[in-house]
Design a protein around this motif. Structure first.
Motif, PDB file in Angstrom:
ATOM      1  N   LEU A  27       0.822  -1.205   0.000  1.00  0.00           N
ATOM      2  CA  LEU A  27       0.000   0.000   0.000  1.00  0.00           C
ATOM      3  C   LEU A  27       0.864   1.265   0.000  1.00  0.00           C
ATOM      4  CD1 LEU A  27      -2.966  -0.826   2.416  1.00  0.00           C
ATOM      5  CD2 LEU A  27      -3.034  -0.547  -0.044  1.00  0.00           C
ATOM      6  N   ASN A  28       1.970   1.232   0.696  1.00  0.00           N
ATOM      7  CA  ASN A  28       2.871   2.379   0.748  1.00  0.00           C
ATOM      8  C   ASN A  28       3.444   2.669  -0.650  1.00  0.00           C
ATOM      9  OD1 ASN A  28       4.306   4.458   1.926  1.00  0.00           O
ATOM     10  ND2 ASN A  28       6.086   3.148   2.328  1.00  0.00           N
ATOM     11  N   LYS A  29       3.847   1.603  -1.371  1.00  0.00           N
ATOM     12  CA  LYS A  29       4.353   1.790  -2.734  1.00  0.00           C
ATOM     13  C   LYS A  29       3.284   2.403  -3.635  1.00  0.00           C
ATOM     14  CE  LYS A  29       7.750  -1.949  -2.949  1.00  0.00           C
ATOM     15  NZ  LYS A  29       8.107  -3.208  -3.615  1.00  0.00           N
ATOM     16  N   ARG A  30       2.077   1.885  -3.500  1.00  0.00           N
ATOM     17  CA  ARG A  30       0.973   2.408  -4.323  1.00  0.00           C
ATOM     18  C   ARG A  30       0.672   3.869  -3.990  1.00  0.00           C
ATOM     19  NH1 ARG A  30      -3.432  -2.530  -4.621  1.00  0.00           N
ATOM     20  NH2 ARG A  30      -2.136  -3.921  -5.887  1.00  0.00           N
ATOM     21  N   LEU A  31       0.719   4.234  -2.721  1.00  0.00           N
ATOM     22  CA  LEU A  31       0.485   5.620  -2.320  1.00  0.00           C
ATOM     23  C   LEU A  31       1.580   6.546  -2.860  1.00  0.00           C
ATOM     24  CD1 LEU A  31      -0.804   5.250   1.355  1.00  0.00           C
ATOM     25  CD2 LEU A  31      -2.060   6.123  -0.611  1.00  0.00           C
ATOM     26  N   LYS A  32       2.841   6.081  -2.829  1.00  0.00           N
ATOM     27  CA  LYS A  32       3.932   6.888  -3.383  1.00  0.00           C
ATOM     28  C   LYS A  32       3.722   7.105  -4.881  1.00  0.00           C
ATOM     29  CE  LYS A  32       7.567   5.741  -0.081  1.00  0.00           C
ATOM     30  NZ  LYS A  32       8.859   5.073   0.124  1.00  0.00           N
ATOM     31  N   LYS A  33       3.328   6.030  -5.562  1.00  0.00           N
ATOM     32  CA  LYS A  33       3.071   6.134  -7.003  1.00  0.00           C
ATOM     33  C   LYS A  33       1.906   7.093  -7.266  1.00  0.00           C
ATOM     34  CE  LYS A  33       3.748   2.416  -9.847  1.00  0.00           C
ATOM     35  NZ  LYS A  33       3.385   1.129 -10.480  1.00  0.00           N
ATOM     36  N   LEU A  34       0.886   7.013  -6.465  1.00  0.00           N
ATOM     37  CA  LEU A  34      -0.279   7.884  -6.610  1.00  0.00           C
ATOM     38  C   LEU A  34       0.108   9.341  -6.365  1.00  0.00           C
ATOM     39  CD1 LEU A  34      -3.326   7.879  -7.136  1.00  0.00           C
ATOM     40  CD2 LEU A  34      -3.668   7.686  -4.674  1.00  0.00           C
ATOM     41  N   LYS A  35       0.971   9.598  -5.376  1.00  0.00           N
ATOM     42  CA  LYS A  35       1.412  10.967  -5.125  1.00  0.00           C
ATOM     43  C   LYS A  35       2.265  11.486  -6.287  1.00  0.00           C
ATOM     44  CE  LYS A  35       1.107  11.280  -0.159  1.00  0.00           C
ATOM     45  NZ  LYS A  35       1.735  11.702   1.075  1.00  0.00           N
ATOM     46  N   ALA A  36       3.084  10.625  -6.853  1.00  0.00           N
ATOM     47  CA  ALA A  36       3.881  11.025  -8.014  1.00  0.00           C
ATOM     48  C   ALA A  36       2.955  11.339  -9.194  1.00  0.00           C
ATOM     49  CB  ALA A  36       4.872   9.924  -8.381  1.00  0.00           C
ATOM     50  N   ASP A  37       1.941  10.533  -9.387  1.00  0.00           N
ATOM     51  CA  ASP A  37       0.965  10.789 -10.445  1.00  0.00           C
ATOM     52  C   ASP A  37       0.202  12.085 -10.177  1.00  0.00           C
ATOM     53  OD1 ASP A  37       1.724   8.507 -11.772  1.00  0.00           O
ATOM     54  OD2 ASP A  37       0.025   7.284 -11.095  1.00  0.00           O
ATOM     55  N   GLU A  38      -0.061  12.349  -8.909  1.00  0.00           N
ATOM     56  CA  GLU A  38      -0.761  13.585  -8.551  1.00  0.00           C
ATOM     57  C   GLU A  38       0.085  14.802  -8.933  1.00  0.00           C
ATOM     58  OE1 GLU A  38      -2.569  15.815  -4.589  1.00  0.00           O
ATOM     59  OE2 GLU A  38      -1.287  14.058  -4.361  1.00  0.00           O
ATOM     60  N   GLN A  39       1.383  14.739  -8.708  1.00  0.00           N
ATOM     61  CA  GLN A  39       2.267  15.854  -9.066  1.00  0.00           C
ATOM     62  C   GLN A  39       2.304  16.061 -10.580  1.00  0.00           C
ATOM     63  OE1 GLN A  39       3.582  17.995  -6.987  1.00  0.00           O
ATOM     64  NE2 GLN A  39       2.661  16.871  -5.288  1.00  0.00           N
ATOM     65  N   SER A  40       2.386  14.969 -11.334  1.00  0.00           N
ATOM     66  CA  SER A  40       2.406  15.111 -12.795  1.00  0.00           C
ATOM     67  C   SER A  40       1.047  15.601 -13.294  1.00  0.00           C
ATOM     68  CB  SER A  40       2.780  13.788 -13.469  1.00  0.00           C
ATOM     69  OG  SER A  40       1.765  12.819 -13.305  1.00  0.00           O
ATOM     70  N   LEU A  41      -0.017  15.177 -12.634  1.00  0.00           N
ATOM     71  CA  LEU A  41      -1.351  15.647 -13.004  1.00  0.00           C
ATOM     72  C   LEU A  41      -1.498  17.137 -12.703  1.00  0.00           C
ATOM     73  CD1 LEU A  41      -4.095  14.759 -14.117  1.00  0.00           C
ATOM     74  CD2 LEU A  41      -4.805  14.274 -11.775  1.00  0.00           C
ATOM     75  N   LYS A  42      -0.963  17.598 -11.589  1.00  0.00           N
ATOM     76  CA  LYS A  42      -0.991  19.029 -11.268  1.00  0.00           C
ATOM     77  C   LYS A  42      -0.209  19.819 -12.311  1.00  0.00           C
ATOM     78  CE  LYS A  42      -1.697  18.957  -6.264  1.00  0.00           C
ATOM     79  NZ  LYS A  42      -1.113  19.259  -4.952  1.00  0.00           N
ATOM     80  N   ALA A  43       0.943  19.314 -12.726  1.00  0.00           N
ATOM     81  CA  ALA A  43       1.738  19.989 -13.755  1.00  0.00           C
ATOM     82  C   ALA A  43       0.970  20.035 -15.073  1.00  0.00           C
ATOM     83  CB  ALA A  43       3.071  19.272 -13.939  1.00  0.00           C
ATOM     84  N   THR A  44       0.316  18.943 -15.415  1.00  0.00           N
ATOM     85  CA  THR A  44      -0.471  18.895 -16.650  1.00  0.00           C
ATOM     86  C   THR A  44      -1.628  19.874 -16.588  1.00  0.00           C
ATOM     87  OG1 THR A  44       0.107  16.566 -16.933  1.00  0.00           O
ATOM     88  CG2 THR A  44      -1.774  17.387 -18.187  1.00  0.00           C
TER      89      THR A  44
END
Length: 148
Positions: A27-44
């Protein structure tokens, strides 16, 4: 026996704890990946907002340009229509003048033919008749410059 039952229960609890730890790591790995996706989504989203603002400014400029073109084109069409009407009137007046000149020239020819019925009229006489018709035309000219 009570001792082995306790060990089995504690072993089972230890296995469940290991499974829980492994699941928490997943779950921790998935949350880190989700946060990374959130940052790229914010940039987009930020880039999309910037591009949208640029497009809105461009559309505003295009609307302004279209408005100016419509105004200029309307004025040019009105001017062209007025010029066409003026040319039409001038052509009609020119046609009228040509008809009157023709009538004057036709009226002058029988006078020349009656004056000298026996001999064919030389070219100089015809030219004199045309000059006399033109002189009569000039004398009947109106004050506004158009022949009467």
């Amino acid at each position: 026996m009570s001792h082995s039952l306790g060990i089995v229960i504690e072993g089972l609890v230890a296995v469940l704890l290991v499974l829980t730890i492994a699941y928490c790591m997943l779950l921790n790995k998935r949350l880190k990946k989700l946060k990374a996706d959130e940052q790229s989504l914010k940039a987009t989203i930020g880039e999309l907002i910037t591009v949208t603002e640029i497009a809105e400014r461009a559309i505003g400029g295009l609307k302004h340009t279209v408005r100016d073109v419509n105004e200029n084109l309307g004025a040019q069409i009105n001017a062209a229509t007025a010029l066409a009407d003026q040319l039409k009137a001038q052509l009609a007046e020119g046609d009228h003048v040509v008809r009157r000149i023709s009538k004057i020239a036709i009226a002058a020819r029988p006078l020349v033919a009656q004056a000298e019925p026996e001999a064919p009229a030389p070219r100089a006489t015809s030219a004199r008749a045309n000059a006399a018709a033109a002189q009569a035309f000039v004398e009947r000219r109106r004050p506004d410059g158009i022949a009467a």
